[in-house]
Scaffold this motif. Structure first.
Motif, mmCIF file in Angstrom:
data_model
loop_
_atom_site.group_PDB
_atom_site.id
_atom_site.type_symbol
_atom_site.label_atom_id
_atom_site.label_comp_id
_atom_site.label_asym_id
_atom_site.label_seq_id
_atom_site.Cartn_x
_atom_site.Cartn_y
_atom_site.Cartn_z
ATOM 1 N N GLY A 42 0.783 -1.049 8.801
ATOM 2 C CA GLY A 42 0.774 -0.956 10.260
ATOM 3 C C GLY A 42 1.931 -0.183 10.846
ATOM 4 N N ARG A 43 2.461 0.798 10.081
ATOM 5 C CA ARG A 43 3.582 1.587 10.592
ATOM 6 C C ARG A 43 3.175 3.050 10.726
ATOM 7 N NH1 ARG A 43 7.418 2.234 7.080
ATOM 8 N NH2 ARG A 43 6.153 1.572 5.347
ATOM 9 N N ARG A 44 3.866 3.772 11.568
ATOM 10 C CA ARG A 44 3.665 5.224 11.701
ATOM 11 C C ARG A 44 5.065 5.853 11.655
ATOM 12 N NH1 ARG A 44 -0.723 7.800 13.878
ATOM 13 N NH2 ARG A 44 -1.842 6.160 12.831
ATOM 14 N N PRO A 45 5.673 5.904 10.431
ATOM 15 C CA PRO A 45 7.070 6.347 10.315
ATOM 16 C C PRO A 45 7.238 7.831 10.640
ATOM 17 C CG PRO A 45 6.111 5.980 8.159
ATOM 18 C CD PRO A 45 5.073 5.581 9.144
ATOM 19 N N ALA A 46 8.519 8.258 10.716
ATOM 20 C CA ALA A 46 8.832 9.642 11.102
ATOM 21 C C ALA A 46 8.329 10.645 10.073
ATOM 22 C CB ALA A 46 10.336 9.792 11.287
ATOM 23 N N TYR A 47 8.212 10.202 8.805
ATOM 24 C CA TYR A 47 7.788 11.150 7.761
ATOM 25 C C TYR A 47 6.269 11.337 7.708
ATOM 26 C CZ TYR A 47 7.052 6.760 5.106
ATOM 27 O OH TYR A 47 6.642 5.514 4.720
ATOM 28 N N PHE A 48 5.529 10.638 8.591
ATOM 29 C CA PHE A 48 4.066 10.670 8.534
ATOM 30 C C PHE A 48 3.515 12.102 8.671
ATOM 31 C CE2 PHE A 48 -0.271 9.401 9.538
ATOM 32 C CZ PHE A 48 -0.413 8.254 8.776
ATOM 33 N N ALA A 49 3.894 12.771 9.761
ATOM 34 C CA ALA A 49 3.385 14.133 10.009
ATOM 35 C C ALA A 49 3.879 15.135 8.960
ATOM 36 C CB ALA A 49 3.764 14.588 11.414
ATOM 37 N N PRO A 50 5.199 15.133 8.579
ATOM 38 C CA PRO A 50 5.638 16.069 7.534
ATOM 39 C C PRO A 50 4.902 15.885 6.209
ATOM 40 C CG PRO A 50 7.549 15.181 8.678
ATOM 41 C CD PRO A 50 6.356 14.443 9.199
ATOM 42 N N LEU A 51 4.607 14.608 5.851
ATOM 43 C CA LEU A 51 3.898 14.378 4.588
ATOM 44 C C LEU A 51 2.454 14.876 4.655
ATOM 45 C CD1 LEU A 51 4.975 10.940 3.062
ATOM 46 C CD2 LEU A 51 5.616 13.239 2.402
ATOM 47 N N LEU A 52 1.811 14.714 5.819
ATOM 48 C CA LEU A 52 0.444 15.241 5.979
ATOM 49 C C LEU A 52 0.437 16.759 5.810
ATOM 50 C CD1 LEU A 52 -1.017 13.141 8.918
ATOM 51 C CD2 LEU A 52 -1.967 13.335 6.639
ATOM 52 N N ARG A 53 1.453 17.420 6.397
ATOM 53 C CA ARG A 53 1.554 18.885 6.261
ATOM 54 C C ARG A 53 1.804 19.267 4.798
ATOM 55 N NH1 ARG A 53 5.076 18.417 10.774
ATOM 56 N NH2 ARG A 53 3.860 18.567 12.686
ATOM 57 N N LEU A 54 2.674 18.471 4.129
ATOM 58 C CA LEU A 54 2.992 18.747 2.723
ATOM 59 C C LEU A 54 1.712 18.690 1.869
ATOM 60 C CD1 LEU A 54 5.323 18.974 0.479
ATOM 61 C CD2 LEU A 54 4.924 16.540 0.162
ATOM 62 N N ILE A 55 0.871 17.666 2.108
ATOM 63 C CA ILE A 55 -0.366 17.531 1.333
ATOM 64 C C ILE A 55 -1.253 18.756 1.542
ATOM 65 C CG2 ILE A 55 -2.539 16.241 1.173
ATOM 66 C CD1 ILE A 55 -0.967 13.709 1.603
ATOM 67 N N GLN A 56 -1.361 19.210 2.795
ATOM 68 C CA GLN A 56 -2.215 20.371 3.072
ATOM 69 C C GLN A 56 -1.686 21.630 2.397
ATOM 70 O OE1 GLN A 56 -2.690 20.199 7.426
ATOM 71 N NE2 GLN A 56 -4.823 19.701 6.992
ATOM 72 N N GLN A 57 -0.346 21.697 2.229
ATOM 73 C CA GLN A 57 0.238 22.890 1.597
ATOM 74 C C GLN A 57 0.135 22.845 0.073
ATOM 75 O OE1 GLN A 57 4.052 22.836 3.465
ATOM 76 N NE2 GLN A 57 3.305 23.802 5.316
#
Ligand SMILES: [Zn+2]
Length: 207
Positions: A127-142
């Motif tokens: 149930g968390r949305r930490p600061a690294y959420f968006a950077p990790l999503l971008r990392l997966i796409q790359q």
């Protein structure tokens, strides 16, 4: 990243047409009304099921890299090699570019993808949305397009058949682990991590 849950809008990755971000049922796809591109694919798997699959893939990954892929027996002498041994042998034979490509596509990219997916799914399930959420999503796409375990697997199987004419070839634990990893990764890669944006923090196990 095309999803923007805060605004309730989602942009088409091809033509930038904005769409209202509505929840999808499992297995449903959202297409752009202008160009028909699939904007989002709702997964069949729930996040908790997906986390179990990712953890199983990580265990298979560790076994595949820690154990010998195969054992060669020629005139009484036995030699074993792991994937890392093969990469080091390529490096020593002045094939640094090939060694770097095998390391990046067979080791680094799949490991980064699996670790990032673990962190994202664990965050959603707690149930968390930490600061690294968006950077990790971008990392997966790359990194995802660079993960080529299935190509590596095909190469290993072809080599195995060719080597069987020259020496006695005994498949190692890592070979079976690689086969399991290929199947598990196919399931993991079918999961569009952008769907995690649509899961509100604290909605445990919902898809
Ligand atoms: Zn479009």
């Amino acid at each position: 990243m095309t999803a923007a849950p805060e605004s309730g809008l989602m942009a088409c990755p091809e033509c930038d047409r904005l769409h209202i971000d509505l929840p999808l049922r499992p297995g449903e796809k959202a297409r752009c009304v202008r160009c028909g591109t699939v904007i989002l694919r709702s997964p069949y798997w729930r996040p908790d099921q997906m986390l179990a699959l990712v953890m199983a893939a990580l265990i298979a990954f560790l076994l595949a890299n820690a154990c010998p892929i195969l054992e060669l027996r020629v005139q009484g002498s036995i030699s074993r090699a792991t994937l890392l041994d093969a990469i080091l042998a390529l490096w020593r034979e002045d094939r640094q570019m090939v060694a770097a490509l095998v390391f990046a596509t067979g080791l680094l990219a799949p490991l980064a993808d699996l670790l990032a997916m673990t962190a994202l799914l664990a965050a959603v399930l707690t149930g968390r949305r930490p600061a690294y959420f968006a950077p990790l999503l971008r990392l997966i796409q790359q990194v995802r397009p660079w993960g080529m375990i299935e190509v590596l697997m095909l190469g290993v199987l072809v080599s195995l058949v060719k080597l069987s004419h020259l020496a006695q070839v005994v498949p190692g634990v890592a070979l079976w682990a690689f086969i399991a990893l290929t199947v598990l990764l196919a399931a993991v890669l079918s999961y569009d991590p952008r769907c995690l944006w649509q899961l509100p923090a604290g909605r445990k196990g919902a898809a």
